[in-house]
Motif scaffolding. Sequence first.
Motif, short mmCIF file in Angstrom:
data_model
loop_
_atom_site.label_atom_id
_atom_site.label_comp_id
_atom_site.label_asym_id
_atom_site.label_seq_id
_atom_site.Cartn_x
_atom_site.Cartn_y
_atom_site.Cartn_z
N ALA A 256 40.00 -25.07 97.33
CA ALA A 256 38.55 -25.06 97.13
C ALA A 256 38.12 -25.72 95.83
O ALA A 256 36.94 -25.97 95.62
N SER A 257 39.05 -26.00 94.93
CA SER A 257 38.66 -26.57 93.64
C SER A 257 39.61 -27.69 93.24
O SER A 257 40.78 -27.71 93.63
N SER A 258 39.10 -28.63 92.45
CA SER A 258 39.90 -29.76 91.98
C SER A 258 40.65 -29.37 90.72
O SER A 258 40.06 -28.88 89.76
N THR A 259 41.96 -29.60 90.73
CA THR A 259 42.78 -29.29 89.56
C THR A 259 42.35 -30.14 88.37
O THR A 259 42.29 -29.66 87.24
N GLN A 260 42.03 -31.40 88.62
CA GLN A 260 41.60 -32.28 87.53
C GLN A 260 40.28 -31.82 86.93
O GLN A 260 40.07 -31.91 85.71
N GLU A 261 39.39 -31.30 87.76
CA GLU A 261 38.13 -30.75 87.24
C GLU A 261 38.40 -29.53 86.38
O GLU A 261 37.73 -29.32 85.35
N THR A 262 39.38 -28.71 86.77
CA THR A 262 39.74 -27.53 85.97
C THR A 262 40.27 -27.97 84.61
O THR A 262 39.90 -27.40 83.58
N ILE A 263 41.14 -28.97 84.60
CA ILE A 263 41.70 -29.47 83.34
C ILE A 263 40.58 -30.00 82.44
O ILE A 263 40.53 -29.70 81.24
N GLN A 264 39.65 -30.76 83.02
CA GLN A 264 38.54 -31.30 82.23
C GLN A 264 37.67 -30.20 81.67
O GLN A 264 37.20 -30.27 80.53
N MET A 265 37.46 -29.15 82.46
CA MET A 265 36.67 -28.01 81.99
C MET A 265 37.33 -27.35 80.79
O MET A 265 36.66 -27.00 79.80
N LEU A 266 38.66 -27.20 80.84
CA LEU A 266 39.39 -26.58 79.73
C LEU A 266 39.38 -27.47 78.49
O LEU A 266 39.16 -27.00 77.37
N VAL A 267 39.59 -28.76 78.70
CA VAL A 267 39.66 -29.70 77.59
C VAL A 267 38.30 -29.83 76.89
O VAL A 267 38.22 -29.95 75.66
N LYS A 268 37.23 -29.80 77.65
CA LYS A 268 35.89 -30.02 77.09
C LYS A 268 35.27 -28.75 76.51
O LYS A 268 34.17 -28.81 75.93
N ASN A 269 35.95 -27.62 76.66
CA ASN A 269 35.44 -26.37 76.09
C ASN A 269 35.72 -26.39 74.58
O ASN A 269 36.88 -26.27 74.17
N PRO A 270 34.71 -26.55 73.74
CA PRO A 270 34.95 -26.68 72.30
C PRO A 270 35.63 -25.46 71.69
O PRO A 270 36.36 -25.59 70.70
N ALA A 271 35.43 -24.30 72.28
CA ALA A 271 36.04 -23.08 71.73
C ALA A 271 37.55 -23.10 71.86
O ALA A 271 38.26 -22.42 71.11
N LEU A 272 38.08 -23.91 72.80
CA LEU A 272 39.52 -23.94 73.04
C LEU A 272 40.23 -25.07 72.30
O LEU A 272 41.43 -25.27 72.47
N SER A 273 39.52 -25.80 71.50
CA SER A 273 40.06 -27.03 70.90
C SER A 273 41.31 -26.80 70.05
O SER A 273 42.14 -27.70 69.89
N GLU A 274 41.47 -25.59 69.50
CA GLU A 274 42.63 -25.31 68.64
C GLU A 274 43.76 -24.60 69.38
O GLU A 274 44.79 -24.28 68.77
N VAL A 275 43.59 -24.36 70.66
CA VAL A 275 44.66 -23.77 71.47
C VAL A 275 45.76 -24.82 71.64
O VAL A 275 45.48 -25.97 72.00
N GLU A 276 46.99 -24.45 71.40
CA GLU A 276 48.11 -25.39 71.41
C GLU A 276 48.21 -26.18 72.72
O GLU A 276 48.43 -27.39 72.72
N ALA A 277 48.06 -25.49 73.84
CA ALA A 277 48.17 -26.16 75.14
C ALA A 277 47.09 -27.22 75.32
O ALA A 277 47.34 -28.26 75.93
N ILE A 278 45.91 -26.95 74.79
CA ILE A 278 44.80 -27.90 74.90
C ILE A 278 45.03 -29.08 73.98
O ILE A 278 44.87 -30.25 74.37
N LYS A 279 45.45 -28.82 72.76
CA LYS A 279 45.67 -29.90 71.79
C LYS A 279 46.75 -30.87 72.28
O LYS A 279 46.63 -32.08 72.10
N LYS A 280 47.79 -30.34 72.90
CA LYS A 280 48.91 -31.18 73.33
C LYS A 280 48.82 -31.57 74.80
O LYS A 280 49.72 -32.23 75.32
N ARG A 281 47.73 -31.15 75.46
CA ARG A 281 47.51 -31.46 76.87
C ARG A 281 48.71 -31.07 77.73
O ARG A 281 49.20 -31.84 78.56
N ARG A 282 49.18 -29.85 77.53
CA ARG A 282 50.34 -29.38 78.29
C ARG A 282 49.86 -28.48 79.43
O ARG A 282 49.60 -27.29 79.26
N PHE A 283 49.71 -29.09 80.60
CA PHE A 283 49.28 -28.39 81.80
C PHE A 283 50.34 -28.55 82.89
O PHE A 283 50.92 -29.62 83.06
N VAL A 284 50.58 -27.47 83.62
CA VAL A 284 51.52 -27.49 84.74
C VAL A 284 50.75 -27.02 85.97
O VAL A 284 50.13 -25.95 85.94
N ILE A 285 50.77 -27.83 87.02
CA ILE A 285 50.05 -27.50 88.24
C ILE A 285 50.98 -26.75 89.19
O ILE A 285 52.06 -27.22 89.54
#
Length: 314
Positions: A256-285
């Motif tokens: 029902a949802s796009s994985t790429q849209e989920t990643i973009q939502m996480l990356v564009k959330n300014p509150a998460l900018s210092e989270v290690e996974a976000i900074k290094k773009r480490r996502f596992v589908i």
Amino acid sequence: MLIMVSFLFTGCINKQVTNDGSKEQQGRVMINNHKRVIEFVNVPQRVVTLNQHATEIMLALGLSDKIVGAAHMDGEIQPEYKEQYNKILVLSDTYPSKDTLLAVKPDFIYGYNDAFEDKWIGTADVLEKQNIKSYITQGGLKEHATVQEVYNDINNIGKIFHVETKAQDLIKSIKNEIQQVKEKTDIIDKRVKIMVFDAATGNQVLIAGRSLESDLIRLAGGDNVFGHLEKSWEKTDWQEIIRRNPEVIVINEHAASSTQETIQMLVKNPALSEVEAIKKRRFVIFSFNDMNGGIRSGKTVQWLAKAFYPQLFQ
């Protein structure tokens, strides 16, 4: 002499050669499942599998000739079983209606517990009154499920269909795949911190707690930062995610949802900018079929470990 003949005759009728080539004791098989004891006097002959993991377990145990219908397939069947699967009648993309189910005259149904509701095929008790046995996947009904539930399901299906040797071989194969990962990850001093993202609404985030998915991550050498939670699935907020600071975010893939849209939502959330996974773009589908208990569990652990520690598998 008469006593000896009688003994030999009795031995012959008490044993049969099963379709895995082993000799099994005939008679009743008692299985504990979903707070009930199921009694099997005969091996089921007309089986409906209601989820892909159930279909693949049946195929892996050499039981394709027993399947008269399958439903709720969530992706491509494992390649080695595709030819067998293509000969099976697909009843529905989701759970079948009661009429569709009964039309193939099943004597055994195997799948997740959410199928056994009145709005779908009916409860196990109602089906039993129609002379239809059922087996509900343990990983789908037990809180804090582990890979042991996968082994239990395979073992129980092996007993029901008198293919226990094949069941034990399949379990051994999965364990060997996991052991291969352990031999590489044993050298790790600090396990990578993982978070499992399932869905989000506003400030509410659905994540995996103590679940089968979390156990597969543990076996792959990861540490679920929410793995201590009492529930298998729990809601948290963005602030708690920031505080726990995961190094890798595992994203559950949904139709029902796009994985790429989920990643973009996480990356564009300014509150998460210092989270290690976000900074290094480490996502596992993580696909639905891979996260659920079945024949894929060993390969899933291997795949996760390679994503967490690519340097160990170069």
